[in-house]
Design a protein around this motif. Structure first.
Motif, PDB file in Angstrom:
ATOM      1  N   ILE A 223      26.493  32.805  22.578  1.00 41.75           N
ATOM      2  CA  ILE A 223      26.686  34.126  23.174  1.00 41.75           C
ATOM      3  C   ILE A 223      25.979  34.185  24.526  1.00 41.75           C
ATOM      4  O   ILE A 223      26.511  34.708  25.509  1.00 41.75           O
ATOM      5  CB  ILE A 223      26.164  35.230  22.239  1.00 41.75           C
ATOM      6  N   ALA A 224      24.764  33.634  24.590  1.00 39.92           N
ATOM      7  CA  ALA A 224      24.015  33.633  25.836  1.00 39.92           C
ATOM      8  C   ALA A 224      24.624  32.690  26.871  1.00 39.92           C
ATOM      9  O   ALA A 224      24.553  32.949  28.080  1.00 39.92           O
ATOM     10  CB  ALA A 224      22.555  33.250  25.568  1.00 39.92           C
ATOM     11  N   ASN A 225      25.195  31.569  26.412  1.00 41.19           N
ATOM     12  CA  ASN A 225      25.840  30.604  27.309  1.00 41.19           C
ATOM     13  C   ASN A 225      27.084  30.050  26.613  1.00 41.19           C
ATOM     14  O   ASN A 225      26.980  29.141  25.800  1.00 41.19           O
ATOM     15  CB  ASN A 225      24.891  29.468  27.676  1.00 41.19           C
ATOM     16  N   PRO A 226      28.266  30.593  26.938  1.00 40.71           N
ATOM     17  CA  PRO A 226      29.499  30.164  26.258  1.00 40.71           C
ATOM     18  C   PRO A 226      29.812  28.682  26.437  1.00 40.71           C
ATOM     19  O   PRO A 226      30.623  28.132  25.688  1.00 40.71           O
ATOM     20  CB  PRO A 226      30.579  31.038  26.912  1.00 40.71           C
ATOM     21  N   HIS A 227      29.166  28.025  27.404  1.00 42.67           N
ATOM     22  CA  HIS A 227      29.455  26.613  27.668  1.00 42.67           C
ATOM     23  C   HIS A 227      28.567  25.668  26.854  1.00 42.67           C
ATOM     24  O   HIS A 227      28.713  24.450  26.961  1.00 42.67           O
ATOM     25  CB  HIS A 227      29.281  26.311  29.162  1.00 42.67           C
ATOM     26  N   THR A 228      27.667  26.219  26.057  1.00 40.93           N
ATOM     27  CA  THR A 228      26.751  25.358  25.308  1.00 40.93           C
ATOM     28  C   THR A 228      27.455  24.737  24.099  1.00 40.93           C
ATOM     29  O   THR A 228      28.507  25.199  23.652  1.00 40.93           O
ATOM     30  CB  THR A 228      25.515  26.146  24.842  1.00 40.93           C
ATOM     31  N   THR A 229      26.880  23.680  23.582  1.00 41.44           N
ATOM     32  CA  THR A 229      27.369  23.028  22.363  1.00 41.44           C
ATOM     33  C   THR A 229      26.423  23.365  21.226  1.00 41.44           C
ATOM     34  O   THR A 229      25.216  23.131  21.327  1.00 41.44           O
ATOM     35  CB  THR A 229      27.433  21.502  22.549  1.00 41.44           C
ATOM     36  N   PRO A 265       8.032  38.566  22.266  1.00 42.62           N
ATOM     37  CA  PRO A 265       8.769  37.525  21.551  1.00 42.62           C
ATOM     38  C   PRO A 265       8.572  36.182  22.256  1.00 42.62           C
ATOM     39  O   PRO A 265       8.552  36.127  23.485  1.00 42.62           O
ATOM     40  CB  PRO A 265      10.227  37.990  21.651  1.00 42.62           C
ATOM     41  N   ALA A 266       8.394  35.115  21.502  1.00 44.76           N
ATOM     42  CA  ALA A 266       8.166  33.799  22.099  1.00 44.76           C
ATOM     43  C   ALA A 266       9.224  33.518  23.162  1.00 44.76           C
ATOM     44  O   ALA A 266      10.428  33.651  22.908  1.00 44.76           O
ATOM     45  CB  ALA A 266       8.200  32.722  21.023  1.00 44.76           C
ATOM     46  N   GLU A 267       8.767  33.131  24.356  1.00 45.60           N
ATOM     47  CA  GLU A 267       9.641  32.845  25.495  1.00 45.60           C
ATOM     48  C   GLU A 267      10.533  34.036  25.857  1.00 45.60           C
ATOM     49  O   GLU A 267      11.579  33.877  26.481  1.00 45.60           O
ATOM     50  CB  GLU A 267      10.516  31.606  25.229  1.00 45.60           C
ATOM     51  N   GLY A 268      10.118  35.243  25.486  1.00 46.59           N
ATOM     52  CA  GLY A 268      10.924  36.422  25.770  1.00 46.59           C
ATOM     53  C   GLY A 268      12.272  36.401  25.090  1.00 46.59           C
ATOM     54  O   GLY A 268      13.208  37.088  25.521  1.00 46.59           O
ATOM     55  N   ALA A 269      12.406  35.634  24.010  1.00 50.01           N
ATOM     56  CA  ALA A 269      13.697  35.433  23.358  1.00 50.01           C
ATOM     57  C   ALA A 269      14.016  36.611  22.439  1.00 50.01           C
ATOM     58  O   ALA A 269      13.251  36.909  21.516  1.00 50.01           O
ATOM     59  CB  ALA A 269      13.697  34.125  22.569  1.00 50.01           C
ATOM     60  N   VAL A 270      15.157  37.263  22.674  1.00 52.45           N
ATOM     61  CA  VAL A 270      15.507  38.458  21.916  1.00 52.45           C
ATOM     62  C   VAL A 270      16.974  38.426  21.492  1.00 52.45           C
ATOM     63  O   VAL A 270      17.800  37.725  22.075  1.00 52.45           O
ATOM     64  CB  VAL A 270      15.265  39.740  22.742  1.00 52.45           C
ATOM     65  N   ASP A 271      17.258  39.187  20.465  1.00 50.27           N
ATOM     66  CA  ASP A 271      18.615  39.552  20.080  1.00 50.27           C
ATOM     67  C   ASP A 271      18.493  40.787  19.198  1.00 50.27           C
ATOM     68  O   ASP A 271      17.380  41.232  18.877  1.00 50.27           O
ATOM     69  CB  ASP A 271      19.338  38.408  19.368  1.00 50.27           C
ATOM     70  N   TRP A 418      13.539  34.400  28.515  1.00 48.12           N
ATOM     71  CA  TRP A 418      13.139  34.614  29.905  1.00 48.12           C
ATOM     72  C   TRP A 418      13.377  33.364  30.760  1.00 48.12           C
ATOM     73  O   TRP A 418      13.069  33.381  31.946  1.00 48.12           O
ATOM     74  CB  TRP A 418      11.700  35.103  29.978  1.00 48.12           C
ATOM     75  N   ILE A 419      13.938  32.320  30.201  1.00 49.97           N
ATOM     76  CA  ILE A 419      14.309  31.137  30.975  1.00 49.97           C
ATOM     77  C   ILE A 419      15.809  31.198  31.234  1.00 49.97           C
ATOM     78  O   ILE A 419      16.631  30.815  30.391  1.00 49.97           O
ATOM     79  CB  ILE A 419      13.905  29.839  30.258  1.00 49.97           C
ATOM     80  N   HIS A 420      16.169  31.756  32.370  1.00 50.93           N
ATOM     81  CA  HIS A 420      17.563  31.882  32.823  1.00 50.93           C
ATOM     82  C   HIS A 420      18.419  32.751  31.908  1.00 50.93           C
ATOM     83  O   HIS A 420      19.650  32.722  32.004  1.00 50.93           O
ATOM     84  CB  HIS A 420      18.221  30.506  32.991  1.00 50.93           C
ATOM     85  N   GLY A 421      17.810  33.497  31.003  1.00 50.57           N
ATOM     86  CA  GLY A 421      18.573  34.378  30.143  1.00 50.57           C
ATOM     87  C   GLY A 421      19.366  33.664  29.071  1.00 50.57           C
ATOM     88  O   GLY A 421      20.232  34.274  28.425  1.00 50.57           O
ATOM     89  N   THR A 422      19.091  32.373  28.843  1.00 48.92           N
ATOM     90  CA  THR A 422      19.833  31.597  27.845  1.00 48.92           C
ATOM     91  C   THR A 422      18.855  30.937  26.877  1.00 48.92           C
ATOM     92  O   THR A 422      17.636  31.095  26.978  1.00 48.92           O
ATOM     93  CB  THR A 422      20.691  30.503  28.512  1.00 48.92           C
ATOM     94  N   PHE A 423      19.411  30.136  25.959  1.00 52.64           N
ATOM     95  CA  PHE A 423      18.610  29.355  25.018  1.00 52.64           C
ATOM     96  C   PHE A 423      18.765  27.855  25.275  1.00 52.64           C
ATOM     97  O   PHE A 423      18.493  27.034  24.397  1.00 52.64           O
ATOM     98  CB  PHE A 423      19.014  29.678  23.574  1.00 52.64           C
ATOM     99  N   ASP A 424      19.195  27.502  26.489  1.00 54.01           N
ATOM    100  CA  ASP A 424      19.501  26.097  26.778  1.00 54.01           C
ATOM    101  C   ASP A 424      18.276  25.193  26.702  1.00 54.01           C
ATOM    102  O   ASP A 424      18.414  23.982  26.497  1.00 54.01           O
ATOM    103  CB  ASP A 424      20.131  25.973  28.169  1.00 54.01           C
ATOM    104  N   THR A 425      17.083  25.747  26.855  1.00 56.26           N
ATOM    105  CA  THR A 425      15.868  24.938  26.748  1.00 56.26           C
ATOM    106  C   THR A 425      15.684  24.391  25.335  1.00 56.26           C
ATOM    107  O   THR A 425      15.067  23.346  25.149  1.00 56.26           O
ATOM    108  CB  THR A 425      14.637  25.780  27.149  1.00 56.26           C
ATOM    109  N   GLN A 431      20.147  15.693  21.469  1.00 52.52           N
ATOM    110  CA  GLN A 431      18.922  15.460  20.695  1.00 52.52           C
ATOM    111  C   GLN A 431      18.377  16.759  20.117  1.00 52.52           C
ATOM    112  O   GLN A 431      17.905  16.796  18.973  1.00 52.52           O
ATOM    113  CB  GLN A 431      17.873  14.786  21.574  1.00 52.52           C
ATOM    114  N   LYS A 432      18.430  17.845  20.893  1.00 55.90           N
ATOM    115  CA  LYS A 432      17.942  19.129  20.391  1.00 55.90           C
ATOM    116  C   LYS A 432      18.818  19.619  19.247  1.00 55.90           C
ATOM    117  O   LYS A 432      18.314  20.122  18.224  1.00 55.90           O
ATOM    118  CB  LYS A 432      17.899  20.148  21.531  1.00 55.90           C
ATOM    119  N   ASN A 433      20.120  19.480  19.407  1.00 59.34           N
ATOM    120  CA  ASN A 433      21.021  19.892  18.327  1.00 59.34           C
ATOM    121  C   ASN A 433      20.805  19.066  17.064  1.00 59.34           C
ATOM    122  O   ASN A 433      20.851  19.602  15.945  1.00 59.34           O
ATOM    123  CB  ASN A 433      22.468  19.783  18.787  1.00 59.34           C
TER     124      ASN A 433
END
Length: 438
Positions: A223-229, A265-271, A418-425, A431-433
């Motif tokens: 939802i935050a980045n439609p291009h993510t896997t 919230p950790a890293e400003g991460a919200v929903d 708070w990192i670019h408004g996404t969860f890509d980090t 590897q993360k997936n």
């Protein structure tokens, strides 16, 4: 126009300092790195102390659970901190590997702002081989270089060793370590005292600094980045998310004798789902980045930033990204006076363009200051002095900010960090997936 100016309320500025460290403890309970200790003697007491020098300056401090727990361990430092366990020994007792690791750590201070001001430290920093006496000097000067302005002014042992400058012995090490660990035990009580006096608010973060929206629903990453896997077959760890909040609330209550009113919230991460959990645990406010607001509103008009918002009965402060990064990354290159003047001028422009604005400046509370001259003391002195004399701007805690006026109601809260408004980090990379899948 004159009536409008007379009725206008002062700009309300909320400084929010995020105090945090990873959990360095291994399965044996020993911290593998000394960064909690070093920032404790440099930043964690000093940051709230700086504002107490001014009668009207207020701020909010966020203390993470893993930071608070590790601060407690310095009641028995040699048992819990591997670096200090080696540091406390006479150099002749160390094996070659331990000696080299210790030397490497003792040369990790920022050179221009922490090493160079101590003449003997600067000399030793340039060497590659050390006699036992030289290594003792290096060890003592390393810790002295991390001592903040409060300790340098108020602690007799720190002042005396700084004046001595060199020729230290094992007894000096013992006295210094005892003084610093005794000092660390006063940090959390100091926050509690200032909160009781109304000078600061203290918030906390879910327990192990988790990215709660991803624990609850991995679809948030898309939802935050439609291009993510997305990871395959990701599970919802909703009960884990709840446990992180429960444990942080319990630890906060242990230290402050009451429940927290706000969370970072950790890293400003919200929903929306994590915010519903915060509400369930009685939290009145959270904070995050401006990118979340712009995504939630569907536009990036900056005039919308300078208000307090509310979603599902929880107030939300949105971080001014530009102003915050000026303090975090840019002002260290300016003189203290020029930096403070630039900050006030930027605020004045916001105040001129907005009616009764509120501004949130949210910055890591420990990482920037070693790059500033004098650990940021000159900058904060210049900034707080100007703010204290500025009638059109008043500082406020996040508790006060949330109560100021009726917040604007958000129709939706888009997920992001708070990192670019996404969860890509934390997701999307193979590897993360794979880690999420495992």
């Amino acid at each position: 126009m004159d009536a409008f100016i007379m009725d206008k309320q002062p700009l309300q500025l909320s400084f929010f300092w995020h105090m945090h460290q990873p959990d360095y403890r291994g399965s044996d309970g020993v911290m593998s790195m000394p960064w909690v200790f070093l920032h404790a003697i440099k930043d964690y007491y000093e940051m709230p102390w700086l504002l107490t020098k001014y009668t009207s300056i207020k701020a909010t401090f966020n203390l993470t659970a893993t930071l608070m727990e590790q601060l407690e361990l310095y009641s028995d430092p040699l048992k819990h901190d591997y670096f200090l366990f080696l540091w406390e020994q006479h150099p002749s007792e160390l094996d070659a590997e331990s000696r080299q690791w210790l030397i490497k750590l003792c040369k990790s201070s920022q050179f221009e702002t922490m090493v160079r001001p101590l003449r003997r430290y600067e000399y030793l920093y340039g060497k590659s081989e050390y006699s036992d006496g030289e290594l003792i000097d290096l060890e003592v000067l390393f810790l002295l270089s991390w001592c903040g302005n409060y300790l340098r002014r108020e602690n007799g042992i720190v002042k005396g060793l700084l004046q001595q400058g060199e020729g230290f012995g094992q007894d000096d090490k013992y006295r210094l370590l005892e003084a610093l660990c005794t000092f660390i035990q006063t940090i959390i009580p100091y926050y509690a005292q200032l909160q009781e006096e109304g000078r600061i608010s203290v918030s906390t973060t879910p327990y192990y600094h988790p990215i709660l929206p991803l624990l609850i629903d991995m679809e948030n990453a898309a939802i935050a980045n439609p291009h993510t896997t997305l990871p395959k077959r990701a599970l919802s760890l909703y009960e884990d998310a709840r446990k992180h909040i429960e444990r942080s609330v319990a630890l906060y209550e242990k230290n402050f004798k009451k429940k927290p009113t706000g969370f970072w919230p950790a890293e400003g991460a919200v929903d929306e789902k994590s915010l519903a959990l915060y509400r369930e645990y009685g939290l009145k406010w959270i904070a995050t980045d401006e990118a979340i607001l712009f995504h939630s509103l569907g536009n990036e008009e900056r005039k919308n930033l300078y208000h307090t918002y509310r979603f599902n009965e929880v107030a939300i402060g949105f971080r001014d990204h530009g102003l915050s990064d000026l303090i975090g990354f840019t002002y260290r290159f300016k003189s203290a006076e020029d930096a403070a003047d630039h900050f006030l001028h930027t605020l004045e422009n916001i105040d001129y363009e907005q009616n009764d604005p509120s501004v949130c400046v949210i910055v890591d509370g420990e990482n920037a200051w070693e790059f500033y001259e004098n650990n940021g003391f000159d900058f904060f002195t210049a900034l707080y002095e100007r703010l204290e004399k500025t009638p059109w701007c008043k500082t406020a805690t996040m508790d006060e900010m949330a109560k100021r006026t009726l917040p604007r109601e958000l129709e939706a809260l888009k997920p992001g960090s708070w990192i670019h408004g996404t969860f890509d980090t934390w997701s999307g990379h193979p590897q993360k997936n794979r880690a999420w899948e495992l």
